[in-house]
Every structure is written in structure tokens, then in C-alpha cells.
Design a protein around this motif. Structure first.
Motif, PDB file in Angstrom:
ATOM      1  N   GLU A  94       0.800  -1.219   0.000  1.00  0.00           N
ATOM      2  CA  GLU A  94       0.000   0.000   0.000  1.00  0.00           C
ATOM      3  C   GLU A  94       0.834   1.270   0.000  1.00  0.00           C
ATOM      4  N   CYS A  95       2.013   1.257   0.640  1.00  0.00           N
ATOM      5  CA  CYS A  95       2.821   2.482   0.686  1.00  0.00           C
ATOM      6  C   CYS A  95       4.231   2.280   0.164  1.00  0.00           C
ATOM      7  N   ASN A  96       4.570   1.061  -0.300  1.00  0.00           N
ATOM      8  CA  ASN A  96       5.875   0.736  -0.888  1.00  0.00           C
ATOM      9  C   ASN A  96       7.041   0.854   0.090  1.00  0.00           C
ATOM     10  N   LEU A  97       6.796   0.834   1.401  1.00  0.00           N
ATOM     11  CA  LEU A  97       7.891   0.859   2.367  1.00  0.00           C
ATOM     12  C   LEU A  97       8.692  -0.434   2.246  1.00  0.00           C
ATOM     13  N   GLY A  98      10.008  -0.305   2.235  1.00  0.00           N
ATOM     14  CA  GLY A  98      10.819  -1.499   2.156  1.00  0.00           C
ATOM     15  C   GLY A  98      12.296  -1.176   2.054  1.00  0.00           C
ATOM     16  N   PRO A  99      13.108  -2.246   1.949  1.00  0.00           N
ATOM     17  CA  PRO A  99      12.672  -3.645   1.865  1.00  0.00           C
ATOM     18  C   PRO A  99      12.335  -4.243   3.227  1.00  0.00           C
ATOM     19  N   LEU A 100      11.215  -4.955   3.257  1.00  0.00           N
ATOM     20  CA  LEU A 100      10.795  -5.668   4.463  1.00  0.00           C
ATOM     21  C   LEU A 100      11.345  -7.086   4.482  1.00  0.00           C
ATOM     22  N   GLY A 101      11.759  -7.555   3.323  1.00  0.00           N
ATOM     23  CA  GLY A 101      12.265  -8.911   3.217  1.00  0.00           C
ATOM     24  C   GLY A 101      12.649  -9.217   1.791  1.00  0.00           C
ATOM     25  N   TRP A 102      12.720 -10.509   1.456  1.00  0.00           N
ATOM     26  CA  TRP A 102      13.176 -10.908   0.126  1.00  0.00           C
ATOM     27  C   TRP A 102      12.658 -12.301  -0.207  1.00  0.00           C
ATOM     28  N   CYS A 103      12.810 -12.660  -1.474  1.00  0.00           N
ATOM     29  CA  CYS A 103      12.542 -14.019  -1.929  1.00  0.00           C
ATOM     30  C   CYS A 103      13.360 -14.263  -3.182  1.00  0.00           C
ATOM     31  N   LYS A 104      13.622 -15.511  -3.490  1.00  0.00           N
ATOM     32  CA  LYS A 104      14.233 -15.845  -4.774  1.00  0.00           C
ATOM     33  C   LYS A 104      13.204 -15.650  -5.876  1.00  0.00           C
ATOM     34  N   GLU A 105      13.653 -15.224  -7.035  1.00  0.00           N
ATOM     35  CA  GLU A 105      12.737 -15.124  -8.169  1.00  0.00           C
ATOM     36  C   GLU A 105      12.201 -16.518  -8.508  1.00  0.00           C
ATOM     37  N   GLY A 106      10.871 -16.650  -8.519  1.00  0.00           N
ATOM     38  CA  GLY A 106      10.252 -17.938  -8.805  1.00  0.00           C
ATOM     39  C   GLY A 106      10.305 -18.917  -7.658  1.00  0.00           C
ATOM     40  N   GLY A 107      10.779 -18.470  -6.472  1.00  0.00           N
ATOM     41  CA  GLY A 107      10.917 -19.366  -5.344  1.00  0.00           C
ATOM     42  C   GLY A 107       9.623 -19.561  -4.569  1.00  0.00           C
ATOM     43  N   THR A 108       9.682 -20.404  -3.565  1.00  0.00           N
ATOM     44  CA  THR A 108       8.501 -20.718  -2.753  1.00  0.00           C
ATOM     45  C   THR A 108       8.692 -20.336  -1.286  1.00  0.00           C
ATOM     46  N   GLU A 109       9.780 -19.640  -0.977  1.00  0.00           N
ATOM     47  CA  GLU A 109      10.028 -19.177   0.381  1.00  0.00           C
ATOM     48  C   GLU A 109      10.135 -17.658   0.385  1.00  0.00           C
ATOM     49  N   PHE A 110       9.444 -17.026   1.326  1.00  0.00           N
ATOM     50  CA  PHE A 110       9.369 -15.574   1.403  1.00  0.00           C
ATOM     51  C   PHE A 110       9.773 -15.158   2.817  1.00  0.00           C
ATOM     52  N   TRP A 111      10.810 -14.325   2.916  1.00  0.00           N
ATOM     53  CA  TRP A 111      11.453 -14.020   4.190  1.00  0.00           C
ATOM     54  C   TRP A 111      11.178 -12.576   4.579  1.00  0.00           C
ATOM     55  N   LEU A 112      10.558 -12.378   5.750  1.00  0.00           N
ATOM     56  CA  LEU A 112      10.316 -11.057   6.317  1.00  0.00           C
ATOM     57  C   LEU A 112      11.179 -10.881   7.554  1.00  0.00           C
ATOM     58  N   VAL A 113      11.835  -9.730   7.683  1.00  0.00           N
ATOM     59  CA  VAL A 113      12.643  -9.462   8.867  1.00  0.00           C
ATOM     60  C   VAL A 113      11.707  -9.190  10.043  1.00  0.00           C
ATOM     61  N   CYS A 114      11.876  -9.900  11.140  1.00  0.00           N
ATOM     62  CA  CYS A 114      10.982  -9.734  12.293  1.00  0.00           C
ATOM     63  C   CYS A 114      10.958  -8.291  12.794  1.00  0.00           C
ATOM     64  N   SER A 115      12.104  -7.613  12.742  1.00  0.00           N
ATOM     65  CA  SER A 115      12.185  -6.243  13.268  1.00  0.00           C
ATOM     66  C   SER A 115      11.694  -5.195  12.285  1.00  0.00           C
ATOM     67  N   ARG A 116      11.344  -5.599  11.062  1.00  0.00           N
ATOM     68  CA  ARG A 116      10.925  -4.623  10.057  1.00  0.00           C
ATOM     69  C   ARG A 116       9.426  -4.671   9.765  1.00  0.00           C
ATOM     70  N   VAL A 117       8.668  -5.358  10.587  1.00  0.00           N
ATOM     71  CA  VAL A 117       7.213  -5.363  10.445  1.00  0.00           C
ATOM     72  C   VAL A 117       6.592  -4.953  11.771  1.00  0.00           C
ATOM     73  N   GLY A 118       5.355  -4.479  11.716  1.00  0.00           N
ATOM     74  CA  GLY A 118       4.612  -4.139  12.909  1.00  0.00           C
ATOM     75  C   GLY A 118       3.734  -5.299  13.352  1.00  0.00           C
ATOM     76  N   TYR A 119       3.169  -5.185  14.553  1.00  0.00           N
ATOM     77  CA  TYR A 119       2.389  -6.272  15.144  1.00  0.00           C
ATOM     78  C   TYR A 119       1.071  -5.745  15.693  1.00  0.00           C
ATOM     79  N   ARG A 120      -0.008  -6.454  15.367  1.00  0.00           N
ATOM     80  CA  ARG A 120      -1.329  -6.072  15.886  1.00  0.00           C
ATOM     81  C   ARG A 120      -1.493  -6.738  17.256  1.00  0.00           C
ATOM     82  N   ALA A 121      -0.985  -6.063  18.274  1.00  0.00           N
ATOM     83  CA  ALA A 121      -1.022  -6.612  19.634  1.00  0.00           C
ATOM     84  C   ALA A 121      -1.643  -5.592  20.563  1.00  0.00           C
ATOM     85  N   LEU A 122      -2.756  -5.952  21.181  1.00  0.00           N
ATOM     86  CA  LEU A 122      -3.414  -5.036  22.113  1.00  0.00           C
ATOM     87  C   LEU A 122      -2.690  -5.029  23.442  1.00  0.00           C
ATOM     88  N   ASP A 123      -2.596  -3.867  24.060  1.00  0.00           N
ATOM     89  CA  ASP A 123      -1.956  -3.739  25.389  1.00  0.00           C
ATOM     90  C   ASP A 123      -2.830  -4.432  26.444  1.00  0.00           C
TER      91      ASP A 123
END
Length: 339
Positions: free
Chosen positions: A310-339
């Protein structure tokens, strides 16, 4: 945001060129002379979006008798021709990420459909990371363009006029954010226990030895976006070397894209410190929203960068071209966690 749409008059071209220069690198931006020529030859195809009296976005085109974009069709104007060749769509920086560009393009297409002149198609060239933006407006991706302008490759897209276009309700749905409660977002650094606080055992595995999965929904970490990237319980926690930075930093520099300051840096591979990743496999369809860069040559393999859809922020992670594994950095994403 209240917007009005009207053709850009000659006295507003100075404002338009400022927006152009802020939106394109120097080797791609148009000149004031070219804006004046386009406005003079095809003023009815130079449409602006105005907030109050301020020009905040524009789209400009000329006409061609060709069905595809070429250097010739981009540099000439053929009155009465049936192909509308869009030269640029640009939004002032302060008004980006408010769907201004999509609303302007929607209005532009509506006006072309209703024009007395029978336009047959709209064609344009764009960079691959903007492909999804134009697809939301109904454009078809045609593939690499032969046009060379600046240092980056271009891709051609086309919209056939006279064919059905999305209804206002569909447009409104496309503009609606995927996360309707962005205040629920928490950063990775706000969890004292790190990955232990944001993961849990898979219900179908041994709690002591089974894989850990994401306890919360994963979100874009940018305040005001918070796009829903992945639902809870989909990704596994993996500790692995820092592939993203060591493989791709030179690539990012060569492609005019660097890590956004909002995203934390990763330890260099020489430090021996592993990186914590969310691994999504085997299909990209497991994501709720994710964007991909065009393929880039890493040190040992061809890769794609993962960015917020939606906002093109990145890179959040990577994948091989045509691959089946998609890697997101744990520290580069937010979390929907209620206090």
C-alpha cells in the motif's frame, strides 16, 4: 480529502513542474518547455487535481496513431488520433498516500470515456513497482518497453477504452486501507522478550520442539499505513544469516533505492549475529498484502525485494525469483497486539 479536477492552465505550469521534479529523478523528469508544449498542443489532456486552489497532482498526455508507445509517439502529437499517450502522473509529496493519484486517474479515464472524440486506448510506460497502482485503475500489463529514458527499465501498460471499468463502489473499496484500526500497531522493539513475545507454538506441533509461528497479525510499520501483511499463525520463526543486506545493498544503491530510515539496520554477516525472520512458504498467496520489486541480481542469485503493497515501504524482506520461500525481517514489520 476534498479535491476538484480541472484542466491545468498555462499559469499553473510552474507549479506542475515543481511536482514533476519532486517525483522523478533528474534523468527522467520533464522540462518546463515540454510541459508548455504539451499544454499548448493537448491542453484538454492536461488534467490537474486541486485541493482548495492548490495544484496537488496532474496527469498529462498527447495523442498518437500508434497502438504502442515508442520514442516517436512520445515525442509527437497527432491531433485526432485514437491513442492517448500518458507522459506522467505525479502527486505532490505532502499529498501522497491519500489515494490522490488513483482518484485523479479515475477521473481522467471517466472523462476520456465521455469525450466526444472516440479515443480507443490509453497507453503509458512505468516502472515495475508501480504496476499494481495502474492495475487498480484497470490497466493491463504488456511487458518491457523499448523506450529508453533515464537509467531504469520501463514497462508498458494499456487500458482499452469502451470496455467496462470498475464502478465507484469498486474504486472506493480499492482505496480503503486493509487495516481499519492502525492504532493497534506495535513495533518489534516494544516487546521486551523480542521474538519470544510475538511467537507461539503451532497448535499442530509439539510445544517443546515444534516450530514457532507468528502470534499476531503482521502489519506495515509505517504510521498512518499499517497495511495488513500477514494473518497470525502463518509464518515460522527462523534464525538465519543476514542475506538481505549483504546480498542487496549494492543492488539497492544501483537501482536508486535505499533502506528507509524507518526500518532498522541489520547486523553485517561478518559479525556472526543471526537475523530473526518470518518465513512464509510455500505460496505468496498466504500473504494478505505484499508487494514485490522487479528481479534484481544478488551476489549469488536473482532476488525480489518484499515491500508494503500500500505504501511501498521497504525492503521488508526478500525471496528468490520464482521461489517458494518468502522471508520477512521480524524487526521490520509491525504487530497487531493489544496492550
Amino acid at each position: 480529502m476534498d479535491l476538484t479536477f480541472r484542466n491545468v492552465p498555462p499559469e499553473h505550469l510552474d507549479e506542475a513542474i515543481k511536482i514533476e521534479e519532486q517525483g522523478f529523478p533528474p534523468d527522467e523528469a520533464a522540462t518546463l518547455e515540454s510541459f508548455r508544449l504539451r499544454q499548448n498542443l493537448a491542453g484538454d489532456l492536461f488534467l490537474g487535481a486541486y485541493h482548495d486552489t492548490r495544484l496537488v497532482a496532474y496527469v498529462c498526455s498527447t495523442l498518437s496513431s500508434d497502438v504502442s508507445l515508442t520514442h516517436a509517439s512520445m515525442s509527437t502529437h497527432v491531433p485526432g488520433a485514437s491513442s492517448v499517450c500518458i507522459h506522467s502522473i505525479c502527486v505532490a509529496p505532502a499529498f501522497r498516500r491519500h489515494a490522490v493519484g488513483l482518484r485523479l486517474l479515475r477521473e481522467y479515464i471517466t472523462r476520456l470515456q465521455a469525450a466526444p472524440h472516440a479515443y480507443a486506448r490509453v497507453v503509458l510506460i512505468t516502472h515495475e513497482h508501480l504496476r499494481s497502482f495502474y492495475e487498480k485503475a484497470g490497466f493491463e500489463f504488456l511487458g518491457p518497453s523499448a523506450v529508453v529514458h533515464g537509467s531504469r527499465p520501463w514497462f508498458e501498460m494499456r487500458l482499452v477504452l469502451g470496455s467496462p471499468v470498475p464502478s465507484p463502489a469498486v474504486y472506493d473499496a480499492l482505496q480503503r486501507p486493509s487495516n481499519n484500526n492502525p492504532r493497534q500497531i506495535r513495533s518489534f522493539s516494544s516487546f521486551p522478550g523480542g521474538v519470544a513475545d510475538v511467537s507461539s507454538s503451532s497448535p499442530s506441533s509439539d510445544p517443546k520442539s515444534g516450530p514457532l509461528i507468528n502470534k499476531f497479525d503482521l502489519l506495515c510499520p509505517r504510521e498512518g499505513c499499517s497495511s495488513l501483511i500477514l494473518k497470525s499463525g502463518v509464518a515460522k520463526v527462523i534464525e538465519a544469516p543476514n542475506v538481505l543486506e549483504t546480498q542487496l545493498d549494492p543492488v539497492l544503491m544501483n537501482h536508486h533505492a535505499t533502506r528507509d530510515p524507518l526500518l532498522p539496520a541489520l547486523p553485517p554477516s561478518a559479525s556472526g549475529i543471526p537475523v530473526q525472520w518470518w518465513l512464509v512458504s510455500p505460496s505468496a498467496m498466504d500473504f494478505e498484502n505484499i508487494g514485490f520489486s522487479r528481479p534484481v541480481d544478488g551476489e549469488k542469485m536473482k532476488l525480489k525485494l518484499l515491500v508494503c503493497a500500500e505504501c511501498n515501504l521497504g525492503p521488508l524482506g526478500w525471496c528468490k525469483e520464482g521461489g517458494t520461500e518468502f522471508w520477512l525481517v521480524c524487526s521490520r514489520v509491525g504487530y497487531r497486539a493489544l496492550d
